[in-house]
Design a protein around this motif. Sequence first.
Motif, PDB file in Angstrom:
ATOM      1  N   THR A  56       0.446  -1.005  -0.271  1.00 57.88           N
ATOM      2  CA  THR A  56       0.507  -0.150  -0.107  1.00 57.88           C
ATOM      3  C   THR A  56       0.945   1.139   0.095  1.00 57.88           C
ATOM      4  O   THR A  56       1.758   1.235   0.437  1.00 57.88           O
ATOM      5  CB  THR A  56      -0.926   0.009   1.114  1.00 57.88           C
ATOM      6  OG1 THR A  56       0.088   0.312   2.355  1.00 57.88           O
ATOM      7  CG2 THR A  56      -1.757  -1.093   1.100  1.00 57.88           C
ATOM      8  N   PRO A  57       0.338   2.370  -0.739  1.00 63.26           N
ATOM      9  CA  PRO A  57       1.314   3.201  -0.585  1.00 63.26           C
ATOM     10  C   PRO A  57       1.651   3.802   1.439  1.00 63.26           C
ATOM     11  O   PRO A  57       2.762   4.731   1.485  1.00 63.26           O
ATOM     12  CB  PRO A  57       0.306   4.594  -0.503  1.00 63.26           C
ATOM     13  CG  PRO A  57      -0.719   3.930  -1.713  1.00 63.26           C
ATOM     14  CD  PRO A  57      -0.768   2.136  -0.638  1.00 63.26           C
ATOM     15  N   GLU A  58       0.996   3.988   1.851  1.00 65.46           N
ATOM     16  CA  GLU A  58       1.189   3.847   3.081  1.00 65.46           C
ATOM     17  C   GLU A  58       2.711   2.635   4.088  1.00 65.46           C
ATOM     18  O   GLU A  58       3.499   2.923   4.359  1.00 65.46           O
ATOM     19  CB  GLU A  58      -0.130   3.755   4.363  1.00 65.46           C
ATOM     20  CG  GLU A  58      -0.983   4.244   4.456  1.00 65.46           C
ATOM     21  CD  GLU A  58      -2.118   4.298   3.180  1.00 65.46           C
ATOM     22  OE1 GLU A  58      -1.996   3.273   2.696  1.00 65.46           O
ATOM     23  OE2 GLU A  58      -2.665   4.692   2.824  1.00 65.46           O
ATOM     24  N   GLN A  59       2.255   1.484   3.766  1.00 66.06           N
ATOM     25  CA  GLN A  59       3.487   1.216   3.405  1.00 66.06           C
ATOM     26  C   GLN A  59       4.334   1.116   2.721  1.00 66.06           C
ATOM     27  O   GLN A  59       6.407   1.151   3.614  1.00 66.06           O
ATOM     28  CB  GLN A  59       3.145  -1.151   3.219  1.00 66.06           C
ATOM     29  CG  GLN A  59       2.251  -1.563   3.899  1.00 66.06           C
ATOM     30  CD  GLN A  59       1.859  -2.849   3.340  1.00 66.06           C
ATOM     31  OE1 GLN A  59       2.033  -3.342   2.471  1.00 66.06           O
ATOM     32  NE2 GLN A  59       1.900  -3.744   3.937  1.00 66.06           N
ATOM     33  N   VAL A  60       4.998   1.969   1.578  1.00 62.52           N
ATOM     34  CA  VAL A  60       6.284   1.887   0.411  1.00 62.52           C
ATOM     35  C   VAL A  60       6.384   3.244   1.397  1.00 62.52           C
ATOM     36  O   VAL A  60       7.373   3.672   1.533  1.00 62.52           O
ATOM     37  CB  VAL A  60       5.005   2.960  -0.315  1.00 62.52           C
ATOM     38  CG1 VAL A  60       6.020   3.312  -1.163  1.00 62.52           C
ATOM     39  CG2 VAL A  60       4.981   1.246  -1.189  1.00 62.52           C
ATOM     40  N   GLU A  61       5.298   4.616   2.299  1.00 64.58           N
ATOM     41  CA  GLU A  61       6.016   5.161   3.140  1.00 64.58           C
ATOM     42  C   GLU A  61       6.538   4.459   4.371  1.00 64.58           C
ATOM     43  O   GLU A  61       7.722   5.516   4.299  1.00 64.58           O
ATOM     44  CB  GLU A  61       5.435   6.188   3.207  1.00 64.58           C
ATOM     45  CG  GLU A  61       4.734   6.889   2.318  1.00 64.58           C
ATOM     46  CD  GLU A  61       5.383   8.307   1.526  1.00 64.58           C
ATOM     47  OE1 GLU A  61       6.252   8.775   1.625  1.00 64.58           O
ATOM     48  OE2 GLU A  61       5.752   7.850  -0.184  1.00 64.58           O
ATOM     49  N   GLN A  62       6.728   3.391   4.899  1.00 58.89           N
ATOM     50  CA  GLN A  62       6.863   3.353   5.478  1.00 58.89           C
ATOM     51  C   GLN A  62       8.342   2.654   5.316  1.00 58.89           C
ATOM     52  O   GLN A  62       9.880   2.692   6.259  1.00 58.89           O
ATOM     53  CB  GLN A  62       6.049   2.282   6.420  1.00 58.89           C
ATOM     54  CG  GLN A  62       5.144   2.485   7.732  1.00 58.89           C
ATOM     55  CD  GLN A  62       4.035   1.420   7.961  1.00 58.89           C
ATOM     56  OE1 GLN A  62       4.322   0.800   7.622  1.00 58.89           O
ATOM     57  NE2 GLN A  62       2.867   2.603   8.479  1.00 58.89           N
ATOM     58  N   VAL A  63       8.523   2.041   4.491  1.00 62.48           N
ATOM     59  CA  VAL A  63       9.954   1.438   3.675  1.00 62.48           C
ATOM     60  C   VAL A  63      10.853   2.361   3.310  1.00 62.48           C
ATOM     61  O   VAL A  63      11.990   2.107   4.013  1.00 62.48           O
ATOM     62  CB  VAL A  63       9.537   0.693   2.603  1.00 62.48           C
ATOM     63  CG1 VAL A  63      10.738  -0.131   2.431  1.00 62.48           C
ATOM     64  CG2 VAL A  63       8.260  -0.670   2.739  1.00 62.48           C
ATOM     65  N   LYS A  64      10.277   3.486   3.187  1.00 60.74           N
ATOM     66  CA  LYS A  64      11.118   4.518   2.726  1.00 60.74           C
ATOM     67  C   LYS A  64      12.113   5.180   4.022  1.00 60.74           C
ATOM     68  O   LYS A  64      12.659   5.559   3.907  1.00 60.74           O
ATOM     69  CB  LYS A  64      10.443   5.428   1.495  1.00 60.74           C
ATOM     70  CG  LYS A  64      10.202   5.077   0.383  1.00 60.74           C
ATOM     71  CD  LYS A  64       9.990   6.673  -0.471  1.00 60.74           C
ATOM     72  CE  LYS A  64       9.093   5.878  -1.780  1.00 60.74           C
ATOM     73  NZ  LYS A  64       8.707   6.939  -2.372  1.00 60.74           N
ATOM     74  N   GLU A  71      17.819   0.316   7.384  1.00 63.57           N
ATOM     75  CA  GLU A  71      17.643  -1.133   8.344  1.00 63.57           C
ATOM     76  C   GLU A  71      18.147  -0.901   6.465  1.00 63.57           C
ATOM     77  O   GLU A  71      18.009  -0.508   5.356  1.00 63.57           O
ATOM     78  CB  GLU A  71      16.232  -0.735   8.295  1.00 63.57           C
ATOM     79  CG  GLU A  71      15.902  -0.549   9.717  1.00 63.57           C
ATOM     80  CD  GLU A  71      14.977  -1.300   9.658  1.00 63.57           C
ATOM     81  OE1 GLU A  71      14.264  -2.208   9.036  1.00 63.57           O
ATOM     82  OE2 GLU A  71      13.689  -0.244  10.300  1.00 63.57           O
ATOM     83  N   LYS A  72      17.901  -2.130   6.741  1.00 63.09           N
ATOM     84  CA  LYS A  72      18.844  -3.147   5.275  1.00 63.09           C
ATOM     85  C   LYS A  72      17.773  -3.987   4.747  1.00 63.09           C
ATOM     86  O   LYS A  72      16.396  -3.950   5.525  1.00 63.09           O
ATOM     87  CB  LYS A  72      19.556  -4.371   5.861  1.00 63.09           C
ATOM     88  CG  LYS A  72      20.952  -4.571   6.884  1.00 63.09           C
ATOM     89  CD  LYS A  72      22.039  -5.235   5.533  1.00 63.09           C
ATOM     90  CE  LYS A  72      22.668  -4.693   6.575  1.00 63.09           C
ATOM     91  NZ  LYS A  72      24.440  -4.264   6.108  1.00 63.09           N
TER      92      LYS A  72
END
Length: 93
Positions: A56-64, A71-72
């Motif tokens: 989801t777009p929210e997950q992508v933002e968290q990953v960024k 984080e690796k």
Amino acid sequence: VGQVGWVSFAFHTSKHPTTLTLYKHSLRAQNLENQREGIAKAKQAGKYQGRKKVLTPEQVEQVKARVAAGEKKTALAKDLGVSRETLYKALKT
């Protein structure tokens, strides 16, 4: 590469294609054209939307944010249950 009418052919076995080969290639080209037309009609009708996004777009933002924190990426992909390639593609957007 040869061209007959509106169909282009690439022959690997012979410089002179047989009638059957020309026929098969023209059928394949027609099938591809029909498929493109069908997909275009389905898209206009709202019935063809492609594959759903894995992240989801929210997950992508968290990953960024997590990548920026150091984080690796391999560990992040494993945490999210996606491949590294999926993660890298999401980070490009």
